[in-house]
Design an enzyme around this catalytic site. Structure first.
Site, PDB file in Angstrom:
ATOM      1  CE  LYS A 128      24.786 124.883 -27.219  1.00 38.72           C
ATOM      2  NZ  LYS A 128      24.323 124.184 -26.167  1.00 38.72           N
TER       3      LYS A 128
ATOM      4  CE  LYS B 214      20.509 129.392 -20.082  1.00 41.42           C
ATOM      5  NZ  LYS B 214      19.468 128.838 -20.732  1.00 41.42           N
TER       6      LYS B 214
ATOM      7  CE  LYS C  99      15.251 128.079 -28.770  1.00 47.78           C
ATOM      8  NZ  LYS C  99      15.927 128.184 -27.531  1.00 47.78           N
TER       9      LYS C  99
HETATM   10  P1  ADP Z   1      17.883 128.992 -23.438  1.00 51.78           P
HETATM   11  O1  ADP Z   1      17.475 128.942 -25.034  1.00 51.78           O
HETATM   12  O2  ADP Z   1      17.365 130.280 -22.824  1.00 51.78           O
HETATM   13  O3  ADP Z   1      19.384 128.628 -23.124  1.00 51.78           O
HETATM   14  P2  ADP Z   1      17.374 126.233 -22.534  1.00 51.78           P
HETATM   15  O4  ADP Z   1      18.234 125.838 -24.049  1.00 51.78           O
HETATM   16  O5  ADP Z   1      18.419 126.223 -21.328  1.00 51.78           O
HETATM   17  O6  ADP Z   1      17.144 127.832 -22.724  1.00 51.78           O
HETATM   18  O7  ADP Z   1      16.295 125.380 -22.589  1.00 51.78           O
HETATM   19  C1  ADP Z   1      15.698 124.704 -21.375  1.00 51.78           C
HETATM   20  C2  ADP Z   1      14.466 124.402 -22.151  1.00 51.78           C
HETATM   21  O8  ADP Z   1      13.581 125.222 -22.443  1.00 51.78           O
HETATM   22  C3  ADP Z   1      14.449 123.464 -23.137  1.00 51.78           C
HETATM   23  O9  ADP Z   1      13.473 122.213 -23.143  1.00 51.78           O
HETATM   24  C4  ADP Z   1      14.119 124.195 -24.316  1.00 51.78           C
HETATM   25  O10 ADP Z   1      13.308 123.360 -25.322  1.00 51.78           O
HETATM   26  C5  ADP Z   1      12.837 124.984 -23.929  1.00 51.78           C
HETATM   27  N1  ADP Z   1      12.832 126.339 -24.365  1.00 51.78           N
HETATM   28  C6  ADP Z   1      13.928 127.372 -24.205  1.00 51.78           C
HETATM   29  N2  ADP Z   1      13.718 128.367 -25.157  1.00 51.78           N
HETATM   30  C7  ADP Z   1      12.515 128.276 -25.514  1.00 51.78           C
HETATM   31  C8  ADP Z   1      11.474 129.082 -26.441  1.00 51.78           C
HETATM   32  N3  ADP Z   1      11.780 130.203 -27.003  1.00 51.78           N
HETATM   33  N4  ADP Z   1      10.260 128.398 -26.640  1.00 51.78           N
HETATM   34  C9  ADP Z   1      10.257 127.109 -26.257  1.00 51.78           C
HETATM   35  N5  ADP Z   1      10.791 126.443 -25.675  1.00 51.78           N
HETATM   36  C10 ADP Z   1      12.055 126.860 -25.288  1.00 51.78           C
END
Ligand code: ADP
Ligand code: TRP
Length: 325
Positions: free
Chosen positions: A113, A196, A193
């Site tokens: 990051k 957000k 993937k």
């Molecule tokens: P983002 O990638 O949208 O920022 P986060 O990192 O806040 O999402 O993820 C919150 C939770 O949702 C985590 O436990 C993550 O493993 C799960 N998650 C996020 N995106 C996915 C995805 N595309 N497929 C499966 N699980 C996901």
């Protein structure tokens, strides 16, 4: 009885990836009567990347509403927002003094990051320490998280052991991560993937017309309507396969192969499938988003339960560190 604990950052509205990859599996675990579940909204963590207060409050509400909409039983478990239990921040400071600098500097998530982000703040650096505090405050045993969190969990154990060593007793309980390798990565509308950060997500709680617009934007090949299509390389089909019944998936597969079935038809079917599958969650979500006082009450009740437990741990920690009278 195992104590399950997990958190989700309030840095955006919950999307289909969060719901299928994190929220539903956690709720499934919470249904086991042998477990006691502690689910919280990591709004302090979200400050690392999100600075807007109004957006944060909106996302906290949306995530809370999503958990309730997907069937989380807040009464027999503990459900709260991290920032309201000040012991999280307090323990994070204590633990930061037991965390070697190189452990944080070499953390994969920090390294990745800090290369990508414009705002590399100290919160990004100490993020894993706050996460350790979240877990250790509640003597949590099992932490269901995605693969990307494995290192943070190892750091939590490491920090807790260092603390216990100094204390000469097991003040903090060492947790175990629970990483479900079967949970697939849900693709976003562009095939990467769903996240957000990539602006490629499907928010299943959107009003119908907006939801329809998003599903229409799913990337597809330019194969002509009458031609046969390969379902296994198509994003709409992949998303449909995650939600629809086996018979409906098979019907769509045959339609793709036979030809005369366009991507537009598949997107319409996916849209209708989301509406149908999530009809009740959408209703409950909207109810809580309109009745925010009720949502606040639920979180406040949870906060009280969480605080009671957090305070017991903090008392022990303060005593060991010589902060209590
Ligand atoms: P983002 O990638 O949208 O920022 P986060 O990192 O806040 O999402 O993820 C919150 C939770 O949702 C985590 O436990 C993550 O493993 C799960 N998650 C996020 N995106 C996915 C995805 N595309 N497929 C499966 N699980 C996901
Ligand atoms: N870092 C986690 C994520 O981005 C969220 C989180 C914060 C968390 N504190 C936690 C997860 C404690 C499990 C336990 O997904």
């Amino acid at each position: 009885m195992a104590r399950i604990l997990t958190g989700i950052q309030s840095s955006g509205r919950p999307h289909l990836g969060n719901i299928l990859g994190a929220i539903l599996p956690a709720i499934e675990l919470s249904k086991n009567p042998q477990n006691e579940s502690f689910f919280f909204i990591a709004d302090l963590h979200s400050l690392v990347s999100l600075k807007s207060g109004p957006d944060r409050s909106e996302y906290v509400r949306a995530i809370a509403a999503a958990y309730l909409a997907m069937g989380f039983d807040h009464q027999s478990n503990v459900f709260w927002r991290q920032s309201r239990v000040q012991e999280h921040a307090e323990l994070a400071w204590y633990l930061s003094c037991f965390t070697p600098f190189p452990m944080l500097a070499n953390a994969t998530s920090f390294k990745e990051k800090s290369e990508k982000l414009a705002d590399v703040n100290a919160g990004l650096f100490t993020y894993p320490v706050l996460q350790a505090a979240d877990i250790l405050l509640y003597d949590a045993n099992i932490i269901p998280v995605g693969k990307d969190q494995k290192q943070h969990l190892e750091m939590t154990k490491d920090i807790a052991s260092r603390f216990n060593q100094l204390a000469g007793e097991d003040v903090l309980v060492l947790p175990e991560p629970q990483i479900d390798e079967h949970i697939m990565t849900i693709p976003g509308i562009d095939g990467q993937k769903m996240s957000k950060s990539y602006h490629n997500y499907i928010d299943i709680f959107l009003p119908e017309n907006e939801l329809k617009k998003v599903t229409r934007k799913i990337l597809s090949a330019s194969t002509a309507l009458e031609d046969s299509k390969d379902p296994d390389i198509d994003i709409t089909f992949k998303l449909y396969s995650l939600l629809a019944s086996e018979t409906d998936i098979e019907t769509m597969r045959q339609n793709y192969i036979s030809g005369g079935y366009g991507y537009g038809h598949a997107k319409q079917a996916l849209y209708e499938c989301i509406l149908e599958k999530f009809a009740e969650p959408r209703r409950i979500f909207n109810y809580y988003m309109e009745n925010t006082a009720e949502l606040e009450n639920i979180l406040t009740e949870g906060e009280e339960k969480a605080r009671n437990i957090a305070q017991q741990t903090i008392r022990k920690v303060r005593k060991v560190l010589g902060f209590s009278s």
